[in-house]
Design a protein around this motif. Structure first.
Motif, PDB file in Angstrom:
ATOM      1  N   LYS A   1       0.832  -1.208   0.000  1.00  8.41           N
ATOM      2  CA  LYS A   1       0.000   0.000   0.000  1.00  8.41           C
ATOM      3  C   LYS A   1       0.865   1.257   0.000  1.00  8.41           C
ATOM      4  N   THR A   2       1.928   1.241   0.794  1.00  7.02           N
ATOM      5  CA  THR A   2       2.842   2.387   0.821  1.00  7.02           C
ATOM      6  C   THR A   2       3.502   2.587  -0.536  1.00  7.02           C
ATOM      7  N   ILE A   3       3.888   1.494  -1.182  1.00  8.95           N
ATOM      8  CA  ILE A   3       4.507   1.589  -2.510  1.00  8.95           C
ATOM      9  C   ILE A   3       3.516   2.167  -3.516  1.00  8.95           C
ATOM     10  N   HIS A   4       2.257   1.733  -3.437  1.00 11.98           N
ATOM     11  CA  HIS A   4       1.233   2.289  -4.335  1.00 11.98           C
ATOM     12  C   HIS A   4       1.090   3.798  -4.113  1.00 11.98           C
ATOM     13  N   ASN A   5       1.136   4.226  -2.863  1.00 11.91           N
ATOM     14  CA  ASN A   5       1.034   5.658  -2.560  1.00 11.91           C
ATOM     15  C   ASN A   5       2.228   6.431  -3.116  1.00 11.91           C
ATOM     16  N   ILE A   6       3.424   5.857  -2.972  1.00  9.05           N
ATOM     17  CA  ILE A   6       4.621   6.500  -3.518  1.00  9.05           C
ATOM     18  C   ILE A   6       4.541   6.560  -5.041  1.00  9.05           C
ATOM     19  N   HIS A   7       4.055   5.475  -5.635  1.00  8.08           N
ATOM     20  CA  HIS A   7       3.864   5.410  -7.090  1.00  8.08           C
ATOM     21  C   HIS A   7       2.954   6.551  -7.551  1.00  8.08           C
TER      22      HIS A   7
ATOM     23  N   LEU B   1       5.696  14.115 -11.556  1.00  7.09           N
ATOM     24  CA  LEU B   1       6.214  14.115 -12.929  1.00  7.09           C
ATOM     25  C   LEU B   1       5.145  14.497 -13.950  1.00  7.09           C
ATOM     26  N   GLN B   2       3.927  14.704 -13.447  1.00 13.19           N
ATOM     27  CA  GLN B   2       2.805  15.143 -14.279  1.00 13.19           C
ATOM     28  C   GLN B   2       2.511  14.163 -15.411  1.00 13.19           C
ATOM     29  N   VAL B   3       2.440  12.888 -15.039  1.00 12.87           N
ATOM     30  CA  VAL B   3       2.030  11.857 -15.991  1.00 12.87           C
ATOM     31  C   VAL B   3       0.820  11.139 -15.401  1.00 12.87           C
ATOM     32  N   SER B   4      -0.011  10.591 -16.261  1.00 15.17           N
ATOM     33  CA  SER B   4      -1.248   9.968 -15.798  1.00 15.17           C
ATOM     34  C   SER B   4      -1.243   8.454 -15.907  1.00 15.17           C
ATOM     35  N   SER B   5      -0.230   7.893 -16.561  1.00 18.36           N
ATOM     36  CA  SER B   5      -0.217   6.443 -16.749  1.00 18.36           C
ATOM     37  C   SER B   5       1.200   5.902 -16.614  1.00 18.36           C
ATOM     38  N   ASP B   6       1.284   4.587 -16.424  1.00 23.27           N
ATOM     39  CA  ASP B   6       2.593   3.943 -16.337  1.00 23.27           C
ATOM     40  C   ASP B   6       3.307   3.940 -17.687  1.00 23.27           C
TER      41      ASP B   6
ATOM     42  N   GLU C   1       3.304   6.461 -19.824  1.00 22.72           N
ATOM     43  CA  GLU C   1       3.993   7.757 -19.875  1.00 22.72           C
ATOM     44  C   GLU C   1       5.201   7.764 -18.944  1.00 22.72           C
ATOM     45  N   LEU C   2       5.038   7.136 -17.793  1.00 23.22           N
ATOM     46  CA  LEU C   2       6.136   7.070 -16.827  1.00 23.22           C
ATOM     47  C   LEU C   2       7.321   6.305 -17.412  1.00 23.22           C
ATOM     48  N   THR C   3       7.027   5.211 -18.096  1.00 23.89           N
ATOM     49  CA  THR C   3       8.082   4.403 -18.715  1.00 23.89           C
ATOM     50  C   THR C   3       8.783   5.175 -19.826  1.00 23.89           C
ATOM     51  N   LYS C   4       8.008   5.941 -20.605  1.00 26.28           N
ATOM     52  CA  LYS C   4       8.607   6.748 -21.673  1.00 26.28           C
ATOM     53  C   LYS C   4       9.584   7.774 -21.096  1.00 26.28           C
ATOM     54  N   LEU C   5       9.192   8.392 -19.978  1.00 26.74           N
ATOM     55  CA  LEU C   5      10.087   9.341 -19.322  1.00 26.74           C
ATOM     56  C   LEU C   5      11.351   8.638 -18.844  1.00 26.74           C
TER      57      LEU C   5
END
Length: 216
Positions: free
Chosen positions: A181-187, A194-199, A201-205
């Motif tokens: 749960k803590t990891i999900h919150n950090i995620h 980083l102003q991204v809405s999906s994983d 986009e996160l991976t692209k960054l």
């Protein structure tokens, strides 16, 4: 090989520091063959007497300093693995140590479990760098194209690297001694900063920043 069968040499000029980390290795790491050396000369003599599998070495000791010890020991016994454990949060010094042959670099501000993870990685033949240094290295590479990366804390950066390496929240939680749960919150906080809405986009960054190989 069982940890109890592996020999570790702790090299630090502060007796209290050595005693504290020896206790950590013996009680939480399961290592039973932990020896100590106060300086580089004692460390080299200890290697001559009984070669350790791993040397955990501070850098700031009386001459010759830890970096010279790495070069001297590996010049004679290349099979020995070195993990640098130091107060210096310096990109240049970390690079110099790795260039000299050290396999890991962990700052003393890191949590105890980070040191234990680093030991496991280095003994397994992999390299390891604590998240605070990895973050600084990533920022130095990016220069003006940081895209919000400098907004992340060391913990958030650590989780980001593990996420882009394909680790699940449960796996990351196990590694960092945190709940899923803590990891999900950090995620969530990472994506927000980083102003991204999906994983995706996160991976692209992460790919753009060169973080697809985890820098933990």
């Amino acid at each position: 090989m069982n940890n109890a069968d592996l020999s570790i040499l702790l090299v630090d000029d502060h007796a209290v520091v050595r005693a504290g980390y020896r206790h950590l290795l013996e009680t939480q790491g399961g290592f039973k063959q932990v020896r100590e050396a106060e300086n580089a000369q004692e460390a080299y003599a200890a290697c001559q007497k009984d070669l350790p599998a791993l040397v955990i070495c501070d850098i700031s000791m009386p001459e010759p300093v830890g970096l010279n010890l790495v070069q001297r020991v590996l010049g004679r016994w290349p099979e020995v693995k070195f993990l640098m454990f130091t107060m210096h949060n310096s990109i240049e010094l970390a690079r110099a140590c790795m260039d000299a042959g050290a396999k890991g670099y962990v700052t003393k501000s890191s949590r105890p479990e980070v040191l234990l993870r680093a030991i496991g990685e280095v003994l397994a033949g992999r390299t390891f760098m604590s998240a605070d240094l990895s973050r600084l290295m990533a920022l130095s590479r990016l220069r003006d194209n940081r895209g919000g990366l400098d907004e992340l804390s060391s913990r958030e950066f650590e989780v980001l690297c593990l996420l882009v390496a394909g680790q699940s929240a449960e796996q990351i939680g196990d590694l960092l001694f945190l709940s899923a749960k803590t990891i999900h919150n950090i995620h969530y906080q990472i994506k927000k900063k980083l102003q991204v809405s999906s994983d995706i986009e996160l991976t692209k960054l992460a790919i753009a920043w060169g973080l697809t190989t985890p820098l933990v």
